[in-house]
Design a protein around this motif. Sequence first.
Motif, mmCIF file in Angstrom:
data_model
loop_
_atom_site.group_PDB
_atom_site.id
_atom_site.type_symbol
_atom_site.label_atom_id
_atom_site.label_comp_id
_atom_site.label_asym_id
_atom_site.label_seq_id
_atom_site.Cartn_x
_atom_site.Cartn_y
_atom_site.Cartn_z
ATOM 1 N N GLU A 199 25.927 44.074 28.140
ATOM 2 C CA GLU A 199 26.673 45.155 28.776
ATOM 3 C C GLU A 199 26.689 44.967 30.282
ATOM 4 O O GLU A 199 25.656 44.631 30.887
ATOM 5 N N ARG A 200 27.851 45.188 30.881
ATOM 6 C CA ARG A 200 28.003 45.038 32.326
ATOM 7 C C ARG A 200 27.842 46.396 33.006
ATOM 8 O O ARG A 200 28.666 47.302 32.819
ATOM 9 N N SER A 224 37.288 52.270 29.863
ATOM 10 C CA SER A 224 37.754 50.898 29.650
ATOM 11 C C SER A 224 37.009 50.213 28.524
ATOM 12 O O SER A 224 37.511 49.256 27.915
ATOM 13 N N GLY A 225 35.778 50.664 28.257
ATOM 14 C CA GLY A 225 34.957 50.031 27.236
ATOM 15 C C GLY A 225 34.355 48.714 27.666
ATOM 16 O O GLY A 225 33.610 48.091 26.900
ATOM 17 N N ARG A 226 34.645 48.287 28.894
ATOM 18 C CA ARG A 226 34.147 46.986 29.366
ATOM 19 C C ARG A 226 32.974 47.112 30.332
ATOM 20 O O ARG A 226 32.287 46.119 30.595
ATOM 21 N N TYR A 227 32.761 48.324 30.842
ATOM 22 C CA TYR A 227 31.720 48.507 31.855
ATOM 23 C C TYR A 227 30.923 49.781 31.581
ATOM 24 O O TYR A 227 31.458 50.760 31.043
ATOM 25 N N LEU A 320 39.849 47.869 37.723
ATOM 26 C CA LEU A 320 39.464 47.132 36.519
ATOM 27 C C LEU A 320 39.873 45.663 36.618
ATOM 28 O O LEU A 320 39.114 44.768 36.213
ATOM 29 N N ASP A 324 37.244 42.623 36.480
ATOM 30 C CA ASP A 324 37.384 41.582 35.454
ATOM 31 C C ASP A 324 37.352 40.181 36.067
ATOM 32 O O ASP A 324 36.904 39.226 35.423
#
Length: 357
Positions: A199-200, A224-227, A320, A324
């Motif tokens: 996880e970031r 975003s589900g990415r961070y 974002l 990325d």
Amino acid sequence: MGKRLLILSAAMGAGHDAVAGELARRIAPRGVEVCVVDVLDLVPLRLGHGLRRMYGAMLRGAPWLYEWVYQEFFVAPGPPPASPLTVLIARGLERRTGELPPDAVVSTFHVAAQAAGWMRLRGRLEAPSLVLVTDFAAHRMWAHPGNDRYLCPDEASARAVAERTGRPAARVAPVVRPGFRRAGDGGRLRRAVGARPGERIVLVSAGAWGIGGVTETARGLAASGRYVPVVLCGRNGRLRARLREDGIGHALGWRDDMPALMPGAYALVDNAAGQTCREAFACGLPVVSHRPIPGHGRDGAEAMARAGLSALARSPAELLEILDGLGGERARRARQRRVDLLFDAAQADHVIRAALG
């Protein structure tokens, strides 16, 4: 008899005091008596404390009003006039230096620089006056021709200050605690928020006062589900409670262990271009400015981006996109070279000790 250094600061947020405190820590062991004074305490009738509350209220509830003040008084052309506040601080400072004459004075806050320069120009301060500029965008309130020397964060601000004042100005390395230069493994932050492997974590800084649009920033990062956003709420307990109630990422209060926390993050999203950015630079953490507070926050964010030290995201989508792209090896190396150059400069405490003789 030892030398005596007077450092002038102000508790407008925590950045100015952090720089003043680190300078004192570095210089005092060299046999120098160091005294740090909050110049707002020199104003009679607690008017300085009222000014601090008013400033905070503007940033929280009326940022448009602070923007107007900033445009009218901080970045307007020409030298700034000697305001009543400057004169009141100068009079209090004159009493203070009369009782304990310093061998040098260092200002880490722009109004302090105005007061010290005002005194020096009128022969009311015998000691040399140095100004350590803590803003990347050095507005005119930092510059007074009465001061003897300016210590600036980069070449651009040094040139601007020298042109305004006719005084020597040079670049010095950021003044941060040494722990930030000794990056750890980042485990403390990951344990604090319960992050899973891979996880970031993105730190979202709201400054010591917990201001700005950090809730919206954290919400966008989480969606975003990415961070995994971790908001640094400073001393704003209400912000911390609200974030926890809304279930938006994680919220941390004031922390003294940031050198151990920062290495565990993927990036820092900041809104003030202040001391937290310098601390992130020191430990190699990428910085992205987003939703900067008006005035000096916005100008500082733009100045850092122009210097290639950070990125400026002007929309949630751009934030974002920038995040990325931070993992790319080429971009990381280019950014790190610029940051290394930032720290490859004279140390401010060495210059100050030379001024002490």
